[in-house]
Design an enzyme around this catalytic site. Sequence first.
Site, PDB file in Angstrom:
ATOM      1  N   GLU A  15     -21.498  34.989  19.319  1.00 57.70           N
ATOM      2  CA  GLU A  15     -22.411  35.803  18.538  1.00 57.70           C
ATOM      3  C   GLU A  15     -22.835  34.955  17.339  1.00 57.70           C
ATOM      4  OE1 GLU A  15     -20.836  39.564  17.164  1.00 57.70           O
ATOM      5  OE2 GLU A  15     -22.693  39.968  16.061  1.00 57.70           O
ATOM      6  N   ARG A  37      -6.268  34.483  23.092  1.00 56.07           N
ATOM      7  CA  ARG A  37      -6.985  33.697  22.102  1.00 56.07           C
ATOM      8  C   ARG A  37      -6.049  32.744  21.380  1.00 56.07           C
ATOM      9  NH1 ARG A  37     -10.217  35.880  17.994  1.00 56.07           N
ATOM     10  NH2 ARG A  37     -11.273  37.104  19.536  1.00 56.07           N
ATOM     11  N   LYS A  56     -14.135  35.336  12.150  1.00 53.36           N
ATOM     12  CA  LYS A  56     -15.360  34.950  11.455  1.00 53.36           C
ATOM     13  C   LYS A  56     -15.588  35.812  10.224  1.00 53.36           C
ATOM     14  CE  LYS A  56     -17.829  34.713  15.324  1.00 53.36           C
ATOM     15  NZ  LYS A  56     -19.009  34.667  16.216  1.00 53.36           N
TER      16      LYS A  56
END
Length: 557
Positions: free
Chosen positions: A36, A261, A271
Amino acid sequence: MSKSETESVDFVRQIITEDIANKKNGGAVVTRFPPEPNGYLHIGHAKSICLNFGIANDFDGVCHLRFDDTNPEKEDVEYVESIKEDVRWLGFDWGENQFFASDYFEQIYLWAIKMIEEGKAYVCDLTTEEVREYRAGWNKEGKDSPYRDRSVEENLDLFQRMKDGEFKDGEKSLRAKIDMSSPNMNLRDPAMYRIRHQHHHRTGDKWCIYPTYDWTHGQSDSLEKITHSICTLEFENHRPLYDWYIEALGIHHPQQIEFARLNLTHTVMSKRKLLELVQGNYVSGWDDPRMPTISGMRRRGYPAVAIREFCAHIGVTKFNGMTDLALLELYVRNNLNKTANRAMAILDPLKVVIENYDEGKSEMRKAVNNPEDESAGIREMPFSRELYIEREDFMEDPPKKFFRMAPGREVRLKNGFFLKCNDVIKDDDGKVVELRCTYDPETAGGKAPDGRKPSGTIHWVSAAHAIDAEVRVYNVLFEKEKADDVPEGVDWKETINPESLVVMKNAKLEPSLADAAPGACYQFERLGYFCVDNQDSSAGSLVFNRTASLRDNKKKK
Ligand code: ATP
Ligand code: MG
């Protein structure tokens, strides 16, 4: 990139190997990396990039770069450009396969109409708050929305008017009609469209309704004929919804596979948190060398191959865990040890005057550029009457285990001579400002003819020939292993290590570094790995970043 870098066979590659053997998807392998564009990429993304592009590489497939840009509020072209630069720098190439989810807005909209027509979606007037209430919790059945049984005609009309901008943000939404009592919350009539009167970085003001991530992602995968849609574990619960949409539309069905992850010690990775650090000026920007971003690591001097090897080494699993930052640094050091030329640099200079060396005289001393790589050759360094040594390498009253310079002691100057300290000069405050020494010209080969041994070996630069530089010494941004694990009421940002950046403004470098190019990495003898900063350094005013210490110092404490 060689296949050996990514050779390990993990569970994802096992699944793909079987799929190929079974001729699933005609044996094709198409993966994607779907960031994104709402921030810069970090080392966690590198894991996903190495996995997705690595698989394409290993199985002669392709990997798409797709910007998942369904949330206009937080997205920006600056991020799109930085993402492309970072993926390329990591060593991967998407060729022609660059896509944007926003390219599919029209098709996804048409599919939404199809869903309405088939009674699989409805326009709902409940507020976000009410939707949450109706959804209930994990152990409680949800309640149907009072708008759930609107007719197809009414839904089509309202959806059209949503698109035409008749309603305010949040006034209505389009929801999938699935099952309000499903144990999987994601299947309790999830939102497909929300109203957002927002400018989009690519589609401008064309849309005021935007599809949700879940309603976009699988459909984008399908449109691109992705075969294996690899994502992180938190999407495991979304897979039934991913599959439901694809089945409802009857379109190409990519297989979603989840992996754990990457989490690193001493590092925040989300982020949102990295953006907070940038916006709050806790760091100098997304590419601050202390950031776990790809651009920060590049600026810090981490070689791309070290990051790829690290990712290959940690592999992929189904279990969330924490990886030691020291492991990443080990890969950085191992790579730089092979490739970085050696140089002499003094971060905190202390002047030495060699009383038995003629004023105005100088001579060249030979130094090996890289003992790990003979082809790197040798260079020459000037030696003269006045030198700088590292302040740390001198102690007036040394403890037993200190093997460097002290009054009356003799040390070896690396690539130089033996040097003996005879006198210590101090300023009015008692600070040592100069050492008066003598050297032994008979020790040019690093040995004394009489076989005497100096107490240690130190590095140096010739004062008259040295060039000035600023050296930025970086330490971990968070001293705690679990960086953002703070007691309640404490802002995680307040736990930033105050010594995460120590600036050495008066560093003195050997003259061969005068034209070091931005990004070039060196091993400063005895100090660690350093690279020329790619932002703030220029020919007349050099700035170096410490990439890594020579070894892992943690255990020493
Ligand atoms: P963050 O949680 O850090 O904000 P994100 O998942 O929202 O990241 P995206 O831009 O959506 O960021 O991620 C793009 C891809 O990178 C996704 O497929 C995501 O699963 C993967 N990814 C993100 N963070 C990690 C991580 N720490 N380890 C491995 N893969 C990750
Ligand atoms: Mg995301």
